[in-house]
Design a protein around this motif. Sequence first.
Motif, PDB file in Angstrom:
ATOM      1  N   ASN A  76      12.715  78.545  63.451  1.00 19.69           N
ATOM      2  CA  ASN A  76      12.140  78.761  62.171  1.00 19.69           C
ATOM      3  C   ASN A  76      11.883  80.030  61.840  1.00 19.69           C
ATOM      4  OD1 ASN A  76      12.173  76.001  61.803  1.00 19.69           O
ATOM      5  ND2 ASN A  76      10.366  75.476  62.987  1.00 19.69           N
ATOM      6  N   ASN A  77      11.414  80.458  60.842  1.00 23.24           N
ATOM      7  CA  ASN A  77      11.260  81.842  60.243  1.00 23.24           C
ATOM      8  C   ASN A  77      10.114  81.950  59.531  1.00 23.24           C
ATOM      9  OD1 ASN A  77      12.477  84.397  60.595  1.00 23.24           O
ATOM     10  ND2 ASN A  77      13.248  84.243  58.725  1.00 23.24           N
ATOM     11  N   CYS A  78       8.842  81.426  59.711  1.00 25.89           N
ATOM     12  CA  CYS A  78       7.756  81.471  58.759  1.00 25.89           C
ATOM     13  C   CYS A  78       7.286  82.927  58.809  1.00 25.89           C
ATOM     14  CB  CYS A  78       6.359  80.671  59.343  1.00 25.89           C
ATOM     15  SG  CYS A  78       7.150  79.137  59.651  1.00 25.89           S
TER      16      CYS A  78
ATOM     17  N   CYS B 172      11.308  80.292  68.739  1.00 20.65           N
ATOM     18  CA  CYS B 172      11.112  79.346  67.565  1.00 20.65           C
ATOM     19  C   CYS B 172      12.393  79.273  66.759  1.00 20.65           C
ATOM     20  CB  CYS B 172       9.994  79.503  66.977  1.00 20.65           C
ATOM     21  SG  CYS B 172       9.654  78.379  65.606  1.00 20.65           S
TER      22      CYS B 172
ATOM     23  N   GLY C  65       6.682  76.990  70.257  1.00 23.82           N
ATOM     24  CA  GLY C  65       7.296  77.243  68.835  1.00 23.82           C
ATOM     25  C   GLY C  65       8.157  76.007  68.834  1.00 23.82           C
TER      26      GLY C  65
ATOM     27  N   TYR D 226       4.761  84.804  58.330  1.00 23.58           N
ATOM     28  CA  TYR D 226       3.442  85.372  58.646  1.00 23.58           C
ATOM     29  C   TYR D 226       3.383  85.175  60.303  1.00 23.58           C
ATOM     30  CZ  TYR D 226       2.665  80.378  59.200  1.00 23.58           C
ATOM     31  OH  TYR D 226       2.911  79.068  59.482  1.00 23.58           O
ATOM     32  N   CYS D 227       4.413  84.811  60.924  1.00 19.48           N
ATOM     33  CA  CYS D 227       4.515  84.500  62.347  1.00 19.48           C
ATOM     34  C   CYS D 227       5.256  85.432  63.207  1.00 19.48           C
ATOM     35  CB  CYS D 227       4.603  82.954  62.557  1.00 19.48           C
ATOM     36  SG  CYS D 227       4.451  82.490  64.311  1.00 19.48           S
TER      37      CYS D 227
ATOM     38  N   PHE E 167       6.409  84.756  66.013  1.00 15.10           N
ATOM     39  CA  PHE E 167       7.376  83.943  66.727  1.00 15.10           C
ATOM     40  C   PHE E 167       8.653  83.534  65.983  1.00 15.10           C
ATOM     41  CE2 PHE E 167       4.342  81.157  69.626  1.00 15.10           C
ATOM     42  CZ  PHE E 167       3.853  82.434  70.058  1.00 15.10           C
ATOM     43  N   ARG E 168       8.859  84.049  64.668  1.00 11.22           N
ATOM     44  CA  ARG E 168       9.806  83.755  63.638  1.00 11.22           C
ATOM     45  C   ARG E 168      11.215  84.184  64.247  1.00 11.22           C
ATOM     46  NH1 ARG E 168       7.024  88.064  61.649  1.00 11.22           N
ATOM     47  NH2 ARG E 168       8.382  89.836  61.142  1.00 11.22           N
TER      48      ARG E 168
HETATM   49  S1  SF4 Z   1       6.068  79.127  65.886  1.00 11.06           S
HETATM   50 FE1  SF4 Z   1       5.645  80.193  63.940  1.00 11.06          FE
HETATM   51  S2  SF4 Z   1       7.849  80.668  63.097  1.00 11.06           S
HETATM   52 FE2  SF4 Z   1       7.811  78.746  64.453  1.00 11.06          FE
HETATM   53  S3  SF4 Z   1       7.160  77.100  63.138  1.00 11.06           S
HETATM   54 FE3  SF4 Z   1       5.333  77.933  63.850  1.00 11.06          FE
HETATM   55  S4  SF4 Z   1       4.646  79.405  62.542  1.00 11.06           S
HETATM   56 FE4  SF4 Z   1       6.692  78.981  61.875  1.00 11.06          FE
END
Ligand code: SF4
Length: 201
Positions: free
Chosen positions: A105-107, A103, A149, A109-110, A112-113
């Motif tokens: 992105n860098n959320c 992924c 992701g 809470y996640c 996968f960031r």
């Molecule tokens: S996979 Fe995780 S880091 Fe990527 S967009 Fe979804 S919530 Fe955000």
Amino acid sequence: MGFLQKYQKDFEEYDCLEQDFIDDELIWAQLKKKENPSRAEVRSVLDKAEKKVRLEPEEMAILIQNQDPETIKEMYALANRLKREIYGDRIVFFAPLYISNKCANNCKYCGFRHENHQIERRTLTLDEITEEVRIMIDEGQKRTVLVYGESPETSVDFICASVRQVYNTKRGKGEIRRANINCAPLSRAELQQLKEVGIGT
Ligand code: SF4
């Protein structure tokens, strides 16, 4: 291709709109207009809701602004009755299948960031998806949510191919009947592609 480049055309179309498609001022004006609605107004909206007809924003404003304990109780009772009528006591389980943890992105809470360097990144191949789905079917699963992701590896074409792979995997009489997906934002054309392969939601 990054998110901004990918959706540049959609953003341009959106930027040309004269105003935000969520009109905050209109919403606040409707709420203001319906402050302290009468019991008759509330009951008229409840009569419509009881027939399972979609409510208009002004009608929602009446329910949101209702402060009267008697009709609030009637709202609860109707909501409970409709919920039981439509869903009963049924609980639906979905087994998640993680297709890709790559992924951009860098959320916070996640896991996968992209700043999380503690995990191994994988995107399953179509053969690996078949293997996973066989295991799920053997465990009695019938519904899944496929998780992706946001990365170039999980384009809409790949998502469509993976959904087809899930539906095409059979074990005797067992199969996944409903595949939902959790993925990056998509354009209308891409959503249309997903509809054609028969995703749930
Ligand atoms: S996979 Fe995780 S880091 Fe990527 S967009 Fe979804 S919530 Fe955000």
